[in-house]
Design a protein around this motif. Structure first.
Motif, PDB file in Angstrom:
ATOM      1  N   LYS A 193     -18.381   4.291  -5.925  1.00 16.40           N
ATOM      2  CA  LYS A 193     -18.049   4.481  -7.339  1.00 16.40           C
ATOM      3  C   LYS A 193     -16.797   3.710  -7.753  1.00 16.40           C
ATOM      4  O   LYS A 193     -16.524   3.546  -8.940  1.00 16.40           O
ATOM      5  N   TYR A 194     -16.023   3.225  -6.750  1.00 19.08           N
ATOM      6  CA  TYR A 194     -14.803   2.472  -7.058  1.00 19.08           C
ATOM      7  C   TYR A 194     -14.976   0.972  -6.894  1.00 19.08           C
ATOM      8  O   TYR A 194     -14.028   0.222  -7.147  1.00 19.08           O
TER       9      TYR A 194
ATOM     10  N   ALA B 133      -5.843  -8.993   9.470  1.00 14.99           N
ATOM     11  CA  ALA B 133      -7.166  -8.682   8.916  1.00 14.99           C
ATOM     12  C   ALA B 133      -7.308  -7.172   8.805  1.00 14.99           C
ATOM     13  O   ALA B 133      -7.038  -6.443   9.769  1.00 14.99           O
ATOM     14  N   TRP B 134      -7.750  -6.734   7.641  1.00 11.53           N
ATOM     15  CA  TRP B 134      -7.976  -5.317   7.368  1.00 11.53           C
ATOM     16  C   TRP B 134      -9.427  -5.180   6.908  1.00 11.53           C
ATOM     17  O   TRP B 134      -9.783  -5.623   5.825  1.00 11.53           O
ATOM     18  N   SER B 135     -10.262  -4.595   7.748  1.00 13.41           N
ATOM     19  CA  SER B 135     -11.677  -4.382   7.431  1.00 13.41           C
ATOM     20  C   SER B 135     -11.847  -2.965   6.910  1.00 13.41           C
ATOM     21  O   SER B 135     -11.454  -2.007   7.586  1.00 13.41           O
ATOM     22  N   ILE B 136     -12.438  -2.827   5.726  1.00 15.96           N
ATOM     23  CA  ILE B 136     -12.463  -1.521   5.071  1.00 15.96           C
ATOM     24  C   ILE B 136     -13.838  -1.183   4.498  1.00 15.96           C
ATOM     25  O   ILE B 136     -14.636  -2.059   4.172  1.00 15.96           O
ATOM     26  N   GLY B 137     -14.087   0.114   4.386  1.00 14.97           N
ATOM     27  CA  GLY B 137     -15.205   0.637   3.621  1.00 14.97           C
ATOM     28  C   GLY B 137     -14.667   1.244   2.336  1.00 14.97           C
ATOM     29  O   GLY B 137     -13.584   1.828   2.321  1.00 14.97           O
ATOM     30  N   VAL B 138     -15.397   1.079   1.241  1.00 17.30           N
ATOM     31  CA  VAL B 138     -14.937   1.510  -0.068  1.00 17.30           C
ATOM     32  C   VAL B 138     -15.960   2.472  -0.684  1.00 17.30           C
ATOM     33  O   VAL B 138     -17.172   2.267  -0.555  1.00 17.30           O
ATOM     34  N   ASP B 139     -15.465   3.496  -1.328  1.00 20.97           N
ATOM     35  CA  ASP B 139     -16.323   4.420  -2.057  1.00 20.97           C
ATOM     36  C   ASP B 139     -17.086   3.646  -3.131  1.00 20.97           C
ATOM     37  O   ASP B 139     -16.490   2.907  -3.922  1.00 20.97           O
TER      38      ASP B 139
ATOM     39  N   PHE C  30      -9.250   4.074  -3.446  1.00 22.65           N
ATOM     40  CA  PHE C  30     -10.653   3.701  -3.281  1.00 22.65           C
ATOM     41  C   PHE C  30     -10.987   3.208  -1.874  1.00 22.65           C
ATOM     42  O   PHE C  30     -12.130   2.885  -1.587  1.00 22.65           O
ATOM     43  N   VAL C  31      -9.992   3.123  -0.987  1.00 22.93           N
ATOM     44  CA  VAL C  31     -10.280   2.763   0.403  1.00 22.93           C
ATOM     45  C   VAL C  31     -10.771   4.017   1.122  1.00 22.93           C
ATOM     46  O   VAL C  31      -9.994   4.904   1.469  1.00 22.93           O
ATOM     47  N   LEU C  32     -12.078   4.089   1.304  1.00 23.43           N
ATOM     48  CA  LEU C  32     -12.699   5.274   1.888  1.00 23.43           C
ATOM     49  C   LEU C  32     -12.434   5.361   3.386  1.00 23.43           C
ATOM     50  O   LEU C  32     -12.204   6.438   3.933  1.00 23.43           O
ATOM     51  N   GLU C  33     -12.480   4.185   4.053  1.00 22.07           N
ATOM     52  CA  GLU C  33     -12.361   4.190   5.501  1.00 22.07           C
ATOM     53  C   GLU C  33     -11.792   2.863   5.988  1.00 22.07           C
ATOM     54  O   GLU C  33     -12.188   1.801   5.520  1.00 22.07           O
ATOM     55  N   THR C  34     -10.843   2.937   6.908  1.00 21.90           N
ATOM     56  CA  THR C  34     -10.354   1.737   7.591  1.00 21.90           C
ATOM     57  C   THR C  34     -11.173   1.550   8.864  1.00 21.90           C
ATOM     58  O   THR C  34     -11.209   2.433   9.715  1.00 21.90           O
ATOM     59  N   ILE C  35     -11.830   0.417   8.963  1.00 21.22           N
ATOM     60  CA  ILE C  35     -12.618   0.106  10.153  1.00 21.22           C
ATOM     61  C   ILE C  35     -11.710  -0.461  11.239  1.00 21.22           C
ATOM     62  O   ILE C  35     -11.784  -0.067  12.402  1.00 21.22           O
TER      63      ILE C  35
ATOM     64  N   LYS D 150     -11.727  -5.529  -7.495  1.00 19.41           N
ATOM     65  CA  LYS D 150     -11.112  -6.819  -7.793  1.00 19.41           C
ATOM     66  C   LYS D 150      -9.878  -6.659  -8.665  1.00 19.41           C
ATOM     67  O   LYS D 150      -8.860  -7.332  -8.454  1.00 19.41           O
ATOM     68  N   LYS D 151      -9.945  -5.764  -9.618  1.00 17.44           N
ATOM     69  CA  LYS D 151      -8.851  -5.582 -10.568  1.00 17.44           C
ATOM     70  C   LYS D 151      -7.629  -4.948  -9.927  1.00 17.44           C
ATOM     71  O   LYS D 151      -6.486  -5.278 -10.259  1.00 17.44           O
ATOM     72  N   GLU D 152      -7.850  -4.037  -8.977  1.00 14.26           N
ATOM     73  CA  GLU D 152      -6.768  -3.201  -8.492  1.00 14.26           C
ATOM     74  C   GLU D 152      -6.189  -3.587  -7.132  1.00 14.26           C
ATOM     75  O   GLU D 152      -5.019  -3.344  -6.857  1.00 14.26           O
ATOM     76  N   ILE D 153      -7.008  -4.171  -6.257  1.00 18.39           N
ATOM     77  CA  ILE D 153      -6.601  -4.258  -4.856  1.00 18.39           C
ATOM     78  C   ILE D 153      -5.353  -5.116  -4.650  1.00 18.39           C
ATOM     79  O   ILE D 153      -4.435  -4.733  -3.898  1.00 18.39           O
ATOM     80  N   LYS D 154      -5.257  -6.256  -5.313  1.00 18.28           N
ATOM     81  CA  LYS D 154      -4.105  -7.123  -5.057  1.00 18.28           C
ATOM     82  C   LYS D 154      -2.818  -6.478  -5.545  1.00 18.28           C
ATOM     83  O   LYS D 154      -1.784  -6.523  -4.856  1.00 18.28           O
ATOM     84  N   SER D 155      -2.854  -5.868  -6.746  1.00 16.18           N
ATOM     85  CA  SER D 155      -1.644  -5.233  -7.267  1.00 16.18           C
ATOM     86  C   SER D 155      -1.220  -4.067  -6.387  1.00 16.18           C
ATOM     87  O   SER D 155      -0.024  -3.859  -6.145  1.00 16.18           O
TER      88      SER D 155
END
Length: 320
Positions: A98-99, A90-96, A173-178, A104-109
């Motif tokens: 504006k991104y 499990a990876w819990s993240i905060g995202v900017d 676009f991953v601003l912060e890893t929680i 949805k379009k980018e994260i899996k690739s």
């Protein structure tokens, strides 16, 4: 009255999201909700009465539709098997902000690029991404985060390679890893495959994500409650009541990284739900408990309340 109008308006918008992309019949219900929203400010009491009618009619339509489907299905309903001894990262993240529209379009690739050969040789068997859109419950003063990324892995040992790679990667676009952690399924409590009725639904489920903090000296007791009470009750709901799409109960094994500004937890639950769950949850869960372990709804959750804190519960969507 303003607060009632505000809460009702937010609830209506949430309901309306359930009908998007669900075919002609869902377009009808979405249009009915739009009319209700438009009259909310001018005549809130009338709008709320209309809302009650919409909900009752929609639930009736669901029941009729499922009855028709049952007649077409000649085989016995799928009997669900729990997913045991299965490991997840499990990876819990905060995202900017504006991104977010690109998430949805980018994260899996991007994750596939980062993990490379590990996805090709099926060390990473599945990747799911859940958004955190609305806060349902929160205990403590902390900034809420935006997404949960769940990766099912083939072997526990694969985490030793995957987690360091994830921590060192730079996804713009991953601003912060929680937090990054390794989890295992709670025995007899995880059902990732929907039952027969849920697989025939015309709308997509929404998802409740629960970050649960169980008191360390009560972890075994909590696991027993899940194995004997909550897990079997959720299986009953998935097979018979059909308003739960799937259910993941995961226990933290190893925390690889945790941001010190955020509180800790040791369980993550992911529950795919349909609209009628809001109204039928207590009744059906009570029946599931009675059939499996002869304990009441109140007794079961009184036990849980003593030993765990629902640190953060959020409502959102499965994006991938």
């Amino acid at each position: 009255m303003n607060s009632v109008v505000y809460r009702t308006h937010a609830f209506l918008l949430c309901l309306m999201g359930q009908f998007r992309g669900g075919g002609l019949i869902c377009v009808y219900w979405e249009a009915a909700l739009r009319l209700t929203i438009s009259s909310l400010a001018s005549d809130p009491f009338r709008a709320i009465r209309n809302l009650r009618r919409i909900i009752h009619r929609w639930l009736g339509t669901c029941t009729e539709r499922e009855t028709e489907m049952d007649k077409k299905i000649s085989v016995e309903n799928l009997k669900l098997t729990p997913q045991n001894d299965t490991y997840y990262i499990a990876w819990s993240i905060g995202v900017d902000k504006k991104y977010k529209k690109h998430m949805k379009k980018e994260i899996k690739s991007q994750l596939t690029d980062v993990l490379g050969s590990m996805t090709q040789n099926n060390a990473v068997e599945d990747i799911s991404v859940y958004s955190h859109n609305k806060t349902a419950e929160k205990h403590g003063e902390f900034i809420i985060w935006d997404y949960l990324i769940l990766m099912q892995i083939k072997e526990k040992e694969d985490a030793e390679i995957i987690l360091p790679n994830l921590k060192n990667v730079n996804i713009p676009f991953v601003l912060e890893t929680i937090r990054m952690e390794l989890l295992v399924t709670t025995p007899n409590s995880t059902y990732p495959t929907p039952g027969e009725g849920a697989r025939k639904r015309h709308v997509k489920p929404f998802y409740a994500i629960e970050y649960v903090d169980v008191q360390p000296n009560h972890l075994d007791e909590f696991r027993d409650i899940m194995i004997n009470n909550n897990g079997p009750a959720m299986k009953y709901i998935m097979e018979e009541a059909r308003w739960c799409h799937n259910f993941y109960a995961l226990e933290t094994l190893t925390v690889f990284y945790h941001h010190s500004s955020y509180p800790t937890w040791n369980q993550i639950h992911v529950i795919g739900l349909y609209l009628e769950s809001i109204f039928l949850y207590k009744k059906d869960f009570s029946k599931g408990l009675a059939l499996t372990h002869s304990i009441s709804f109140e007794e079961n959750f009184a036990q849980l309340k003593k030993i765990r804190t629902m640190l953060y519960k959020t409502i959102g969507r499965k994006m991938i």
